[in-house]
Design a protein around this motif. Structure first.
Motif, PDB file in Angstrom:
ATOM      1  N   LYS A  81      -0.373  -5.472  -6.826  1.00  0.00           N
ATOM      2  CA  LYS A  81       0.579  -6.300  -7.582  1.00  0.00           C
ATOM      3  C   LYS A  81       1.715  -6.827  -6.720  1.00  0.00           C
ATOM      4  O   LYS A  81       2.331  -7.834  -7.050  1.00  0.00           O
ATOM      5  CB  LYS A  81       1.142  -5.496  -8.761  1.00  0.00           C
ATOM      6  CG  LYS A  81       0.128  -5.221  -9.863  1.00  0.00           C
ATOM      7  CD  LYS A  81       0.758  -4.438 -11.001  1.00  0.00           C
ATOM      8  CE  LYS A  81      -0.260  -4.182 -12.105  1.00  0.00           C
ATOM      9  NZ  LYS A  81       0.328  -3.392 -13.230  1.00  0.00           N
ATOM     10  N   ILE A  82       2.019  -6.115  -5.617  1.00  0.00           N
ATOM     11  CA  ILE A  82       3.094  -6.599  -4.740  1.00  0.00           C
ATOM     12  C   ILE A  82       2.530  -7.148  -3.419  1.00  0.00           C
ATOM     13  O   ILE A  82       3.252  -7.291  -2.435  1.00  0.00           O
ATOM     14  CB  ILE A  82       4.152  -5.506  -4.472  1.00  0.00           C
ATOM     15  CG1 ILE A  82       3.521  -4.260  -3.843  1.00  0.00           C
ATOM     16  CG2 ILE A  82       4.874  -5.137  -5.755  1.00  0.00           C
ATOM     17  CD1 ILE A  82       4.557  -3.213  -3.433  1.00  0.00           C
ATOM     18  N   ASN A  83       1.238  -7.439  -3.450  1.00  0.00           N
ATOM     19  CA  ASN A  83       0.580  -8.144  -2.347  1.00  0.00           C
ATOM     20  C   ASN A  83       0.680  -7.407  -1.008  1.00  0.00           C
ATOM     21  O   ASN A  83       1.030  -7.990   0.018  1.00  0.00           O
ATOM     22  CB  ASN A  83       1.144  -9.565  -2.211  1.00  0.00           C
ATOM     23  CG  ASN A  83       0.880 -10.402  -3.444  1.00  0.00           C
ATOM     24  OD1 ASN A  83      -0.233 -10.414  -3.957  1.00  0.00           O
ATOM     25  ND2 ASN A  83       1.898 -11.091  -3.930  1.00  0.00           N
ATOM     26  N   ILE A  84       0.374  -6.128  -1.043  1.00  0.00           N
ATOM     27  CA  ILE A  84       0.290  -5.337   0.185  1.00  0.00           C
ATOM     28  C   ILE A  84      -1.118  -4.770   0.301  1.00  0.00           C
ATOM     29  O   ILE A  84      -1.658  -4.224  -0.665  1.00  0.00           O
ATOM     30  CB  ILE A  84       1.322  -4.201   0.190  1.00  0.00           C
ATOM     31  CG1 ILE A  84       2.738  -4.788   0.325  1.00  0.00           C
ATOM     32  CG2 ILE A  84       1.065  -3.224   1.329  1.00  0.00           C
ATOM     33  CD1 ILE A  84       3.822  -3.745   0.360  1.00  0.00           C
ATOM     34  N   LEU A  85      -1.692  -4.909   1.479  1.00  0.00           N
ATOM     35  CA  LEU A  85      -3.023  -4.370   1.725  1.00  0.00           C
ATOM     36  C   LEU A  85      -2.909  -2.968   2.321  1.00  0.00           C
ATOM     37  O   LEU A  85      -2.201  -2.773   3.312  1.00  0.00           O
ATOM     38  CB  LEU A  85      -3.798  -5.255   2.706  1.00  0.00           C
ATOM     39  CG  LEU A  85      -4.521  -6.474   2.146  1.00  0.00           C
ATOM     40  CD1 LEU A  85      -5.150  -7.248   3.304  1.00  0.00           C
ATOM     41  CD2 LEU A  85      -5.592  -6.074   1.145  1.00  0.00           C
ATOM     42  N   PRO A  86      -3.587  -1.981   1.742  1.00  0.00           N
ATOM     43  CA  PRO A  86      -3.611  -0.646   2.356  1.00  0.00           C
ATOM     44  C   PRO A  86      -4.585  -0.617   3.525  1.00  0.00           C
ATOM     45  O   PRO A  86      -5.424  -1.508   3.684  1.00  0.00           O
ATOM     46  CB  PRO A  86      -4.097   0.238   1.208  1.00  0.00           C
ATOM     47  CG  PRO A  86      -5.010  -0.660   0.427  1.00  0.00           C
ATOM     48  CD  PRO A  86      -4.394  -2.045   0.513  1.00  0.00           C
ATOM     49  N   ASP A  87      -4.455   0.414   4.325  1.00  0.00           N
ATOM     50  CA  ASP A  87      -5.445   0.645   5.374  1.00  0.00           C
ATOM     51  C   ASP A  87      -6.653   1.394   4.832  1.00  0.00           C
ATOM     52  O   ASP A  87      -7.747   1.318   5.395  1.00  0.00           O
ATOM     53  CB  ASP A  87      -4.820   1.461   6.514  1.00  0.00           C
ATOM     54  CG  ASP A  87      -3.650   0.750   7.149  1.00  0.00           C
ATOM     55  OD1 ASP A  87      -3.842  -0.374   7.643  1.00  0.00           O
ATOM     56  OD2 ASP A  87      -2.533   1.301   7.133  1.00  0.00           O
ATOM     57  N   LEU A  88      -6.437   2.124   3.734  1.00  0.00           N
ATOM     58  CA  LEU A  88      -7.488   2.974   3.170  1.00  0.00           C
ATOM     59  C   LEU A  88      -7.253   3.137   1.679  1.00  0.00           C
ATOM     60  O   LEU A  88      -6.113   3.264   1.231  1.00  0.00           O
ATOM     61  CB  LEU A  88      -7.452   4.350   3.848  1.00  0.00           C
ATOM     62  CG  LEU A  88      -8.281   5.476   3.219  1.00  0.00           C
ATOM     63  CD1 LEU A  88      -9.773   5.190   3.378  1.00  0.00           C
ATOM     64  CD2 LEU A  88      -7.920   6.823   3.839  1.00  0.00           C
ATOM     65  N   VAL A  89      -8.331   3.148   0.904  1.00  0.00           N
ATOM     66  CA  VAL A  89      -8.301   3.521  -0.515  1.00  0.00           C
ATOM     67  C   VAL A  89      -9.148   4.780  -0.652  1.00  0.00           C
ATOM     68  O   VAL A  89     -10.291   4.821  -0.175  1.00  0.00           O
ATOM     69  CB  VAL A  89      -8.861   2.403  -1.418  1.00  0.00           C
ATOM     70  CG1 VAL A  89      -8.874   2.863  -2.878  1.00  0.00           C
ATOM     71  CG2 VAL A  89      -8.042   1.126  -1.273  1.00  0.00           C
ATOM     72  N   ILE A  90      -8.581   5.808  -1.290  1.00  0.00           N
ATOM     73  CA  ILE A  90      -9.286   7.078  -1.409  1.00  0.00           C
ATOM     74  C   ILE A  90      -9.135   7.639  -2.818  1.00  0.00           C
ATOM     75  O   ILE A  90      -8.105   7.433  -3.465  1.00  0.00           O
ATOM     76  CB  ILE A  90      -8.752   8.088  -0.360  1.00  0.00           C
ATOM     77  CG1 ILE A  90      -9.618   9.350  -0.320  1.00  0.00           C
ATOM     78  CG2 ILE A  90      -7.300   8.423  -0.601  1.00  0.00           C
ATOM     79  CD1 ILE A  90      -9.280  10.273   0.845  1.00  0.00           C
ATOM     80  N   GLY A  91     -10.167   8.331  -3.305  1.00  0.00           N
ATOM     81  CA  GLY A  91     -10.116   8.945  -4.626  1.00  0.00           C
ATOM     82  C   GLY A  91     -11.458   8.829  -5.331  1.00  0.00           C
ATOM     83  O   GLY A  91     -12.442   8.355  -4.757  1.00  0.00           O
ATOM     84  N   ASP A  92     -11.478   9.246  -6.602  1.00  0.00           N
ATOM     85  CA  ASP A  92     -12.723   9.100  -7.363  1.00  0.00           C
ATOM     86  C   ASP A  92     -12.875   7.702  -7.942  1.00  0.00           C
ATOM     87  O   ASP A  92     -13.910   7.368  -8.513  1.00  0.00           O
ATOM     88  CB  ASP A  92     -12.823  10.169  -8.463  1.00  0.00           C
ATOM     89  CG  ASP A  92     -11.663  10.127  -9.453  1.00  0.00           C
ATOM     90  OD1 ASP A  92     -11.056   9.044  -9.638  1.00  0.00           O
ATOM     91  OD2 ASP A  92     -11.357  11.173 -10.044  1.00  0.00           O
ATOM     92  N   LEU A  93     -11.818   6.900  -7.831  1.00  0.00           N
ATOM     93  CA  LEU A  93     -11.809   5.472  -8.192  1.00  0.00           C
ATOM     94  C   LEU A  93     -11.976   5.238  -9.688  1.00  0.00           C
ATOM     95  O   LEU A  93     -12.336   4.119 -10.102  1.00  0.00           O
ATOM     96  CB  LEU A  93     -12.884   4.702  -7.406  1.00  0.00           C
ATOM     97  CG  LEU A  93     -12.885   4.899  -5.884  1.00  0.00           C
ATOM     98  CD1 LEU A  93     -13.892   3.964  -5.230  1.00  0.00           C
ATOM     99  CD2 LEU A  93     -11.507   4.719  -5.294  1.00  0.00           C
TER     100      LEU A  93
END
Length: 217
Positions: free
Chosen positions: A44-56
């Motif tokens: 929503k604030i237009n930032i890209l993470p380096d990694l997404v982790i979790g059960d999604l």
């Protein structure tokens, strides 16, 4: 050289895009990790993470497709598991040699998750790492032996025993200083102190404290 990670959790995101960008520009953060629904928050604030982790299970299908299109690394865990997504993200940091972990989005939302996130501070310390929950006006961390607060005059400082009793608590530089006294977890004596000096310090002989440091309006 120390490596630091910022975990974006699925609570209220109280850091602005500019504040996160500054952490990255100042090299205070080496890796930005979105934890499950936290990936929706920073999208929503237009930032890209380096990694997404979790059960999604909280990440929207639309956002998942977006991150895949941007070649963002995604680590998916089973929904049925013995750890929260936040704990799994901390274990990732441990296994990848990060020494300091900042958490934001740790407060707000489900109350049980908030309590669990606060206790994760102790888990991180037990792993031999440093940890701090941060937002625009608030930071929360643990004190095991001592903690100095520099140039925080006017900030509200609260101390809460994490262990049943904290022995030999000494506070200097605050409105309510203490000299070698004990603080019980079942009592509220450490709440709502005020830093009055350019340098304040908290020391303890035995036990573990949670501190909250809040910038006043």
């Amino acid at each position: 050289m120390s490596k630091n990670a910022l975990l974006i959790l699925n609570g209220e995101l109280n850091l602005t895009k500019r504040e996160i960008d500054l952490l990255l520009e100042k090299k205070e953060i080496d890796k930005l990790i979105a934890v499950d629904g936290g990936a929706n928050r920073i999208k929503k604030i237009n930032i890209l993470p380096d990694l997404v982790i979790g059960d999604l299970d909280s990440l929207t299908k639309k956002n998942r497709k977006y991150y895949q299109s941007q070649k963002i690394e995604i680590i998916k865990h089973p929904v049925e598991k013995d750890q929260t997504d936040s704990e799994l993200a901390i274990d990732y940091c441990l296994n990848n040699n990060f020494q300091k972990i900042y958490l934001t989005g740790a407060l707000g939302g489900r109350f049980d998750q908030q309590l669990a996130n606060l206790n994760l501070l102790e888990y991180i310390v037990e792993l031999g790492l440093e940890a701090k929950i941060i937002s625009s006006h608030l930071e929360i961390a643990l004190i095991k032996e001592q903690q100095k607060f520099i140039n925080k005059k006017g900030y509200r400082l609260s101390l809460i025993a994490q262990t049943k009793i904290v022995k030999g608590l000494t506070i200097t530089g605050c409105k309510y200083d203490l000299d070698n006294e004990d603080l019980k977890r079942s009592q509220t004596r450490g709440i709502s102190n005020l830093i009055k000096a350019d340098k304040a310090e908290v020391k303890l002989e035995n036990g573990l404290l949670i501190y909250t440091l809040e910038k006043q309006n």
